[in-house]
Every structure is written in C-alpha cells, then in structure tokens.
Design a protein around this motif. Structure first.
Motif, PDB file in Angstrom:
ATOM      1  N   TYR A  57      18.873  80.686 145.108  1.00 35.69           N
ATOM      2  CA  TYR A  57      17.862  80.566 147.097  1.00 35.69           C
ATOM      3  C   TYR A  57      17.805  78.685 146.955  1.00 35.69           C
ATOM      4  CZ  TYR A  57      14.940  80.181 150.791  1.00 35.69           C
ATOM      5  OH  TYR A  57      14.683  79.758 152.414  1.00 35.69           O
ATOM      6  N   LEU A 107      10.560  85.817 148.859  1.00 35.80           N
ATOM      7  CA  LEU A 107      10.535  85.049 148.073  1.00 35.80           C
ATOM      8  C   LEU A 107       9.804  84.873 147.493  1.00 35.80           C
ATOM      9  CD1 LEU A 107      12.378  81.832 149.087  1.00 35.80           C
ATOM     10  CD2 LEU A 107      13.144  83.454 147.451  1.00 35.80           C
ATOM     11  N   GLY A 114      20.196  86.272 146.904  1.00 36.38           N
ATOM     12  CA  GLY A 114      20.104  84.452 146.207  1.00 36.38           C
ATOM     13  C   GLY A 114      20.709  83.571 147.647  1.00 36.38           C
ATOM     14  N   LEU A 148      17.975  85.184 141.323  1.00 32.02           N
ATOM     15  CA  LEU A 148      17.852  85.107 142.834  1.00 32.02           C
ATOM     16  C   LEU A 148      16.739  83.434 143.390  1.00 32.02           C
ATOM     17  CD1 LEU A 148      17.678  88.665 145.200  1.00 32.02           C
ATOM     18  CD2 LEU A 148      15.562  85.899 145.192  1.00 32.02           C
TER      19      LEU A 148
END
Length: 181
Positions: free
Chosen positions: A151, A103, A71, A147
């Motif tokens: 992010y 993503l 991330g 992750l």
C-alpha cells in the motif's frame, strides 16, 4: 510481576512512536516528495526482506500474494478517494478515512499481538532468540506487513506522480466532477 526501568523505557518509546504514527496517519499530511520517495525505498527493502523469508518458507507465498492483492485494493480505493488542500502555500493530501482506519487497525492489531506474544513467550525478556526467528514464519503477520508495504509503495508512488505537474489537473477534474453532480 516486577517492572524495571529496563522494561518501562522501551514501552515509553514504543508508545511515543505509535502516537506519532497515529497522529501522522489521520488527517491531512503535507506533500513532501522527498519523504515519499524515502518511504518507497524503505518499504521496498522491507518487502524484499519479507519475500526472502518466504523463499525460506514457501508456504508463505500465499500470504504474500494475499498481501499484494489487499495492498493494491487499498491503493486503488485510496486513489479514487484522495483529496488535496492548499494551506499557507503548502499542499496537503489525505485519502479516505476508512483506508486510514484499516491500515491503522491492521498495524496496531498485529503489533499488539506480537508484543503480547513476546511477553507471554518470555516475560523476563532474556530468551528473545527463538522469538525473533518465529517472526518470519508467522503467516498472518507476513501477509499484513506485506499488505501495508505494498500500500505505502503504491500510494506514495501515486502521490509523487501527481505532484509532478498533474496536481493542478487532478484538482481541476475533481472540481469539474463535483460541479457535474
């Protein structure tokens, strides 16, 4: 296989939300600090919940750490490649297309995997209790979800920071870098 409205309606709702997610993720997004702050809170709560699952199953700590590192790596890359645009008096932003693709691919692949696993585990959708308990023990899903959460927390925080009096300076520096090349 017998399709009923009971199984079609959730599929339609899921497809609608996936469409909105994909449409919102690709391209320029309007800068809305309130929504970004809400996103930070929601993903923080989500990450906290995932970390509680890890306390129950300590072997998941490694996947949480990998999720954190992945991330932050995406946040670092997104911060380096962010672009802003002003349209009709509103500010829009986007990051590099590869960050968005990574993503979306991670999210959609894990989502489709879990939905497929749900259907294969119990096609009649009557025995969901054992399935819902297994979500917290799937290491890859926990890592990918962490992750994504890290992010969005990091990137949203960065955008909020930029939106406070630094946006003009960031645009000036970016134009200066382009002219220097």
């Amino acid at each position: 296989m017998h399709l009923t409205l009971q199984s079609v309606y959730p599929a339609i709702i899921i497809i609608f939300f996936l469409y909105k997610k994909i449409k919102r993720s690709i391209g320029y997004q309007p800068l809305k600090p309130r929504w970004l702050f809400t996103r930070i809170i929601l993903f923080s709560l989500f990450a906290f919940g995932l970390s509680i699952f890890s306390a129950i199953h300590p072997f998941l700590y490694g996947y949480l750490i990998l999720g954190i590192l992945g991330g932050w790596l995406l946040v670092f890359f997104a911060k380096k490649n962010i672009s802003f645009e002003k349209r009709r008096g509103k500010i829009y932003f986007r990051t590099h297309i590869w960050v968005e693709v990574i993503l979306l691919t991670l999210f959609l692949s894990r989502f489709l995997y879990r939905v497929t696993e749900l259907y294969l585990t119990s096609p009649d959708l009557n025995r969901l209790g054992s399935y819902s308990q297994s979500i917290g023990t799937d290491p890859l899903t926990i890592g990918v979800c962490f992750l994504i959460a890290v992010y969005y927390i990091g990137f949203s925080s960065f955008i909020i920071k930029l939106s406070r009096n630094e946006l003009e300076q960031h645009e000036y520096n970016k134009e200066k870098d382009i002219l220097a090349r």
